[in-house]
Design a protein around this motif. Structure first.
Motif, mmCIF file in Angstrom:
data_model
loop_
_atom_site.group_PDB
_atom_site.id
_atom_site.type_symbol
_atom_site.label_atom_id
_atom_site.label_comp_id
_atom_site.label_asym_id
_atom_site.label_seq_id
_atom_site.Cartn_x
_atom_site.Cartn_y
_atom_site.Cartn_z
ATOM 1 N N ALA A 110 -3.770 7.385 -34.940
ATOM 2 C CA ALA A 110 -3.172 7.380 -36.509
ATOM 3 C C ALA A 110 -2.125 7.823 -36.614
ATOM 4 C CB ALA A 110 -4.562 7.601 -37.441
ATOM 5 N N ASP A 111 -1.940 9.335 -36.002
ATOM 6 C CA ASP A 111 -0.508 9.838 -36.249
ATOM 7 C C ASP A 111 0.803 8.741 -35.358
ATOM 8 O OD1 ASP A 111 -1.469 11.481 -38.089
ATOM 9 O OD2 ASP A 111 -2.386 12.666 -36.458
ATOM 10 N N VAL A 112 0.125 8.410 -34.283
ATOM 11 C CA VAL A 112 1.355 7.549 -33.097
ATOM 12 C C VAL A 112 1.935 6.162 -33.579
ATOM 13 C CG1 VAL A 112 1.975 7.032 -30.825
ATOM 14 C CG2 VAL A 112 0.540 9.161 -31.846
ATOM 15 N N GLY A 113 2.510 5.977 -34.256
ATOM 16 C CA GLY A 113 3.248 4.522 -34.998
ATOM 17 C C GLY A 113 3.206 3.801 -33.473
ATOM 18 N N MET A 114 2.784 2.522 -33.637
ATOM 19 C CA MET A 114 3.331 1.615 -32.380
ATOM 20 C C MET A 114 3.444 0.229 -33.248
ATOM 21 S SD MET A 114 2.442 1.710 -29.089
ATOM 22 C CE MET A 114 3.075 0.787 -27.954
ATOM 23 N N VAL A 115 4.977 -0.388 -32.550
ATOM 24 C CA VAL A 115 5.728 -1.643 -32.688
ATOM 25 C C VAL A 115 5.695 -2.193 -30.983
ATOM 26 C CG1 VAL A 115 7.422 -2.517 -33.557
ATOM 27 C CG2 VAL A 115 6.834 -0.656 -34.612
ATOM 28 N N PHE A 116 5.044 -3.352 -31.327
ATOM 29 C CA PHE A 116 5.284 -4.621 -30.237
ATOM 30 C C PHE A 116 6.153 -5.255 -29.895
ATOM 31 C CE2 PHE A 116 0.354 -3.092 -30.979
ATOM 32 C CZ PHE A 116 0.421 -2.333 -30.353
ATOM 33 N N GLN A 117 6.376 -5.595 -28.818
ATOM 34 C CA GLN A 117 6.721 -6.791 -28.441
ATOM 35 C C GLN A 117 6.451 -8.463 -29.393
ATOM 36 O OE1 GLN A 117 7.098 -7.190 -24.124
ATOM 37 N NE2 GLN A 117 8.691 -9.239 -24.720
ATOM 38 N N SER A 118 5.535 -8.080 -29.160
ATOM 39 C CA SER A 118 4.447 -9.301 -29.683
ATOM 40 C C SER A 118 4.155 -8.725 -31.129
ATOM 41 C CB SER A 118 3.935 -10.669 -29.079
ATOM 42 O OG SER A 118 3.225 -9.696 -28.681
ATOM 43 N N PHE A 119 5.137 -8.080 -31.701
ATOM 44 C CA PHE A 119 4.306 -7.938 -33.525
ATOM 45 C C PHE A 119 2.674 -7.646 -33.686
ATOM 46 C CE2 PHE A 119 6.840 -12.133 -33.764
ATOM 47 C CZ PHE A 119 7.658 -11.090 -33.255
ATOM 48 N N ASN A 120 2.170 -8.552 -32.952
ATOM 49 C CA ASN A 120 0.302 -8.251 -33.274
ATOM 50 C C ASN A 120 -0.045 -7.868 -34.841
ATOM 51 O OD1 ASN A 120 0.217 -8.949 -30.327
ATOM 52 N ND2 ASN A 120 0.162 -7.014 -29.818
ATOM 53 N N LEU A 121 1.254 -8.648 -35.273
ATOM 54 C CA LEU A 121 0.167 -8.602 -36.931
ATOM 55 C C LEU A 121 -1.480 -9.044 -37.482
ATOM 56 C CD1 LEU A 121 3.679 -9.667 -38.975
ATOM 57 C CD2 LEU A 121 2.367 -7.209 -38.871
ATOM 58 N N PHE A 122 -1.926 -9.262 -37.733
ATOM 59 C CA PHE A 122 -2.996 -9.536 -38.199
ATOM 60 C C PHE A 122 -2.694 -10.428 -38.582
ATOM 61 C CE2 PHE A 122 -4.171 -4.470 -38.263
ATOM 62 C CZ PHE A 122 -4.051 -4.510 -36.942
ATOM 63 N N ALA A 123 -3.276 -11.858 -37.921
ATOM 64 C CA ALA A 123 -3.145 -13.009 -38.116
ATOM 65 C C ALA A 123 -4.411 -13.467 -39.109
ATOM 66 C CB ALA A 123 -3.423 -13.821 -37.123
ATOM 67 N N HIS A 124 -5.617 -13.203 -39.325
ATOM 68 C CA HIS A 124 -6.537 -13.807 -40.699
ATOM 69 C C HIS A 124 -5.930 -12.543 -42.272
ATOM 70 C CE1 HIS A 124 -7.502 -9.764 -39.645
ATOM 71 N NE2 HIS A 124 -9.288 -9.757 -40.177
ATOM 72 N N LYS A 125 -5.102 -12.035 -42.062
ATOM 73 C CA LYS A 125 -4.901 -11.348 -43.435
ATOM 74 C C LYS A 125 -3.278 -11.023 -43.904
ATOM 75 C CE LYS A 125 -8.301 -7.659 -42.400
ATOM 76 N NZ LYS A 125 -9.094 -8.014 -43.368
ATOM 77 N N THR A 126 -3.167 -10.881 -45.072
ATOM 78 C CA THR A 126 -1.796 -11.569 -45.790
ATOM 79 C C THR A 126 -0.714 -9.988 -45.368
ATOM 80 O OG1 THR A 126 -2.618 -9.617 -48.165
ATOM 81 C CG2 THR A 126 -2.615 -12.196 -47.891
ATOM 82 N N ILE A 127 0.143 -10.709 -45.251
ATOM 83 C CA ILE A 127 1.232 -8.827 -45.362
ATOM 84 C C ILE A 127 0.727 -8.006 -45.520
ATOM 85 C CG2 ILE A 127 3.612 -8.668 -45.570
ATOM 86 C CD1 ILE A 127 2.724 -11.050 -43.433
ATOM 87 N N LEU A 128 0.447 -8.002 -47.169
ATOM 88 C CA LEU A 128 -0.146 -7.142 -48.099
ATOM 89 C C LEU A 128 -1.220 -6.051 -47.460
ATOM 90 C CD1 LEU A 128 0.686 -5.130 -50.648
ATOM 91 C CD2 LEU A 128 -1.028 -6.709 -51.550
ATOM 92 N N GLU A 129 -1.945 -7.085 -46.544
ATOM 93 C CA GLU A 129 -3.218 -6.128 -46.123
ATOM 94 C C GLU A 129 -3.295 -5.664 -44.961
ATOM 95 O OE1 GLU A 129 -6.442 -9.619 -48.211
ATOM 96 O OE2 GLU A 129 -5.846 -9.900 -46.283
ATOM 97 N N ASN A 130 -2.194 -6.430 -44.226
ATOM 98 C CA ASN A 130 -1.841 -5.083 -42.933
ATOM 99 C C ASN A 130 -0.991 -4.616 -42.944
ATOM 100 O OD1 ASN A 130 -1.696 -7.372 -40.200
ATOM 101 N ND2 ASN A 130 -1.713 -8.953 -42.457
ATOM 102 N N VAL A 131 -0.612 -4.138 -44.064
ATOM 103 C CA VAL A 131 -0.386 -3.045 -44.575
ATOM 104 C C VAL A 131 -0.874 -1.806 -44.642
ATOM 105 C CG1 VAL A 131 1.540 -1.642 -45.277
ATOM 106 C CG2 VAL A 131 2.570 -3.950 -44.856
#
Lengths: 258, 222
Positions: free
Chosen positions: A93-114
């Protein structure tokens, strides 16, 4: 190899945040990480470059234990990386990670993702989490998309949401694993600008990338990897204008002259 | 033409079929989900158990499982599942138990196929946020897996509806038991068969259509 640390204008508190010592890892017979020693200071922006297959993504992923290591040690903010379970989850939780393929949660809205991590991991109040999420989304320039789903956004927008999702956890360090490699060329800059802003704000960042322009302008230090080893570490100016190792000279000659 | 139906409780028999189906469906959805969780989980013992369970149970004929729940559990071990001395209730519950044991293996596999449609990066991103295994499964992987598994689960539900006829072997008064009784007593064999076939189609066809629509509606866009 000399450690080169370029002082920042808004100097963050000093101290080593991420320390890798004698890290080794194999994928079967392939020795992907060989005796890796790397220290990242608080507030430092380190860009890792190198040919594909050199182990730079694996290195990035070991730092929050998405890849395990065979030997050596990794400490974050003075604490060794825990094995599994609650401790590891807390550290991630203390280490943020950003992936090549974004990996946003596909079943959740942008707001819910954050908001998800804030509510489920940080146990933040939902209202507070939403306010913070909207502020972060505004900051990365996708505030208007908050109620859409990831598939409705462009790649560049999705990656900026992914950055906001990681920032919402208020991480001590951010890992970027080739954040622009899956993007159409015209979208790369919008993501790099967000990252540059983040670097200026003093975030500790480890960035695996092929964007040499970003390395030049935002990095404090460039780490060049080849064949599972760190071949060279230097300040960007020095590395790009006057690389010491033949391997780095060869690599740079291939990518900078076309 | 249909006066041979008089004196038989056709609707009552199909109502029993519906009840068997609904209770077994709920039970196998829960147990099947837990099994799927075990099969994809990090604990080796649970993975082994889940795999062994599925491979064992799905290769046994349902008739054997239902007969065992009656002859083995009830008559040998005295398990009554809270049914007291009422044989109809006991047998109904035993049949539901047998159907759950059997169907959950297929629910597990349908769900696992759903889980396989969820890209690995989804779970990695969730872990990177600091969610634990249970949260990753519950909040990220399973919701997407269920959406992708609606159609395979519809197949399982349709099969379950028809499999409830096996409960007749231990005397549960559902549709096929009544059919057997009518075939013995009446002359219109083909018509009786057609009536019961129609009855089952009335149950399963809407199931398939509705689940198909649901599957389209909740599909995850990538």
């Amino acid at each position: 190899m000399t450690d080169v640390t370029v002082a920042k204008e808004d100097a963050a508190p000093v101290g080593d945040l991420v320390v890798l010592k004698d890290v080794n890892k194999h994928f079967g017979a392939l020795h992907v990480l060989q005796d890796i020693d790397l220290t990242i200071a608080r507030g430092e922006v380190v860009v890792v470059i190198g040919p594909s297959g050199s182990g730079k993504s694996t290195l990035c992923r070991t730092i929050n234990r998405l890849e395990t290591i065979d030997s050596g040690s990794i400490t974050i903010d003075g604490k060794p990386l825990p094995d599994e379970g609650k401790e590891l989850a807390r550290l991630r939780a203390d280490v943020g990670m950003v992936f090549q393929s974004f990996n946003l949660f596909a079943h959740k809205t942008i707001l819910e993702n954050v908001t998800l991590g804030q509510v489920k991991v940080r146990k933040a109040d939902k209202k507070v989490a939403e306010e913070k999420a909207r502020a972060l989304l505004d900051r990365v320039g996708v505030g208007a998309q908050a109620d859409k789903y990831p598939a409705q956004l462009s790649g560049g927008q999705q990656q900026r949401v992914a950055i906001a999702r990681a920032l919402a956890m208020e991480p001590k360090v951010m890992l970027f694993d080739e954040p622009t490699s899956a993007l159409d060329p015209e979208m790369i800059n919008e993501v790099l600008e967000v990252m540059q802003q983040l670097a200026r704000d003093g975030m500790t960042m480890i960035v695996v990338t092929h964007e040499m322009g970003f390395a030049r302008s935002a990095a404090n230090r460039v780490v060049f990897m080849a064949d599972g080893r760190i071949v060279e570490e230097a300040a960007p100016e020095q590395f790009f204008s006057n690389p010491r190792s033949d391997r780095a000279k060869d690599f740079l000659s291939k990518i900078l002259h076309h | 033409m249909f006066d041979f139906l008089e004196g038989y409780d056709l609707l009552g028999a199909f109502w029993a079929t519906v009840q068997l189906t609904v209770y077994s469906a709920i039970g196998s959805l829960i147990w099947g989900t837990l099994l799927a969780g075990m099969r994809v989980g990090p604990v080796p013992l649970m993975r082994t158990f889940g795999t062994a369970y599925v491979n064992f149970v799905r290769n046994i004929p349902l008739t054997v499982i239902i007969l065992f729940s009656s002859l083995g559990l009830n008559q040998t071990l005295g398990v009554k599942l809270g049914g007291g001395e009422d044989f109809d209730t006991i047998n109904f519950r035993l049949a539901v138990l047998g159907l759950i044991v059997y169907t959950s293996a297929f629910v597990c596999e349908a769900l696992r196929s759903g889980i396989n449609t969820v890209p690995l990066g989804q779970a990695e991103a969730a872990r990177a946020l600091g969610l634990n295994f249970g949260q990753v499964l519950q909040l990220i992987v399973l919701p997407q897996a269920f959406r992708a598994a609606v159609n395979p689960l519809a197949n399982v539900l349709i099969a379950l509806t028809k499999n409830t006829t096996v409960a007749a072997v231990i005397g549960v008064a559902e549709a096929s038991l009544l059919m057997n009784e009518m075939i013995e007593n009446e002359a219109q064999l083909v018509l009786i068969g057609a009536v019961f076939a129609f009855g089952f189609v009335c149950l399963t066809l809407p199931t398939g259509v509705l689940m198909g629509l649901l599957g389209k509606k909740v599909a995850v866009k990538r």
